[in-house]
Design an enzyme around this catalytic site. Sequence first.
Site, PDB file in Angstrom:
ATOM      1  N   ASP A  81       0.822  -1.207   0.000  1.00 51.43           N
ATOM      2  CA  ASP A  81       0.000   0.000   0.000  1.00 51.43           C
ATOM      3  C   ASP A  81       0.860   1.262   0.000  1.00 51.43           C
ATOM      4  OD1 ASP A  81       0.747   0.578   2.641  1.00 51.43           O
ATOM      5  OD2 ASP A  81      -1.043  -0.340   3.504  1.00 51.43           O
ATOM      6  N   LYS A 106      -4.211   3.232  -1.311  1.00 53.55           N
ATOM      7  CA  LYS A 106      -5.473   3.967  -1.256  1.00 53.55           C
ATOM      8  C   LYS A 106      -5.188   5.317  -0.645  1.00 53.55           C
ATOM      9  CE  LYS A 106      -9.200   1.563  -0.247  1.00 53.55           C
ATOM     10  NZ  LYS A 106      -9.723   1.297  -1.589  1.00 53.55           N
ATOM     11  N   MET A 151      -5.821   9.062  10.130  1.00 56.22           N
ATOM     12  CA  MET A 151      -6.567   9.552   8.959  1.00 56.22           C
ATOM     13  C   MET A 151      -7.537  10.674   9.326  1.00 56.22           C
ATOM     14  SD  MET A 151      -7.224   5.787   7.228  1.00 56.22           S
ATOM     15  CE  MET A 151      -7.680   5.034   8.808  1.00 56.22           C
TER      16      MET A 151
END
Length: 284
Positions: A49, A71, A186
Site C-alpha cells: 500500500d 489507497k 486519517m
Amino acid sequence: MRQAPSPFAGLPELLPGHVWLVGAGPGDPGLMSMLAVHALMQADVVVHDALVDETCLQWARPGAEMIFAGKRGGKPSPKQRDISLRLVELARAGRRVLRLKGGDPFVFGRGGEEALTLVEQQIPFRIVPGITSGIGGLAYAGIPVTHRETNHTVTFLTGHDSSGLVPDRIDWNAVAKGSPVLVMYMAMKHIGVIVEKLLEAGRRADEPMAFVCNAATAEQRVLVTTLGQALPALEDAGLAPPAIVVLGEVVRLRAGLDWLGALQGKTLTADPMGDRSDQKRDAG
C-alpha cells in the site's frame, strides 16, 4: 569456530498458494519484524500500500513482482474488494503472496476484510503484526501514548469511515469525556469537523495537540499546538497527510523525550510536565 545460526532459522515458510498479511511498521525499515523481512525474501509477488516506505522493499527477493495497491483519500484508488480478490487470484495461480501494509494490518488497515475474503475463498493465510503508527510513529516524535503522570487510558480512532466522512458511529461526547489521550488516524481531511466536535464535547481549547506527518521517515515533521489553535497552526505550517494526530497532556512530554531532536542538537528537559519541583516541596 562454530558458525552463528541464521537469524531466520526456524521461521515459517511462505508456501506457494498462501497469502501473508504483513505489517511493515510506521516507516523506518528497521522497525520491521524479522518475520516480515523473512516474508519479503520469499515472496513471488508483493502487494503493497501507499504507506509502506519504499526502503522497506529492499529485502524483496530478486525478480519478485511489485503491485501497488495504495489507497489515498480524494484520489483514484483501487476498490478494497478488488484488492482482496486480486490476492485470491494470485494465490490460486500458485504464487507466494505477500500483502504488505504500513503499520499493523489489523489497526485501521483493512486486514480483517482481506483475511475474511481469503477465508471465504479457502485460501490459506498468515497474519504478521507490525508496529502501528499510532504508537511507533508517536514514539519517533518523542510522544508516549501513556505516561503514569498523565493518563492510564488511551483511545485510538479513525478520522473517516468507508464513505470518506467523519464516522457517525463515534460517540464524540463519550470519547472526549472518557479518554484523556486521543490518537487519531486519517484525521487530517476532516480535522476542522473533529476539532469542533471535541470542543463542543468539552475538551479544553488550550489542551496540547500534535500532528506527526510522515512519521518514522526521513521526511517526518511534527507540529505541536493546542486544540483551539490547531486549524490556523496547520495552515501556517503547510502540513499534509499522512499524519497521526494526538490530543492530550502526553504531548507536553515531547519537550523531554524528543530523542531525534536531541540527536540533532536539541536540548531536552528532564521535567517536561513541570511538576517535579512541586513533588520535591511536598516531600520536604
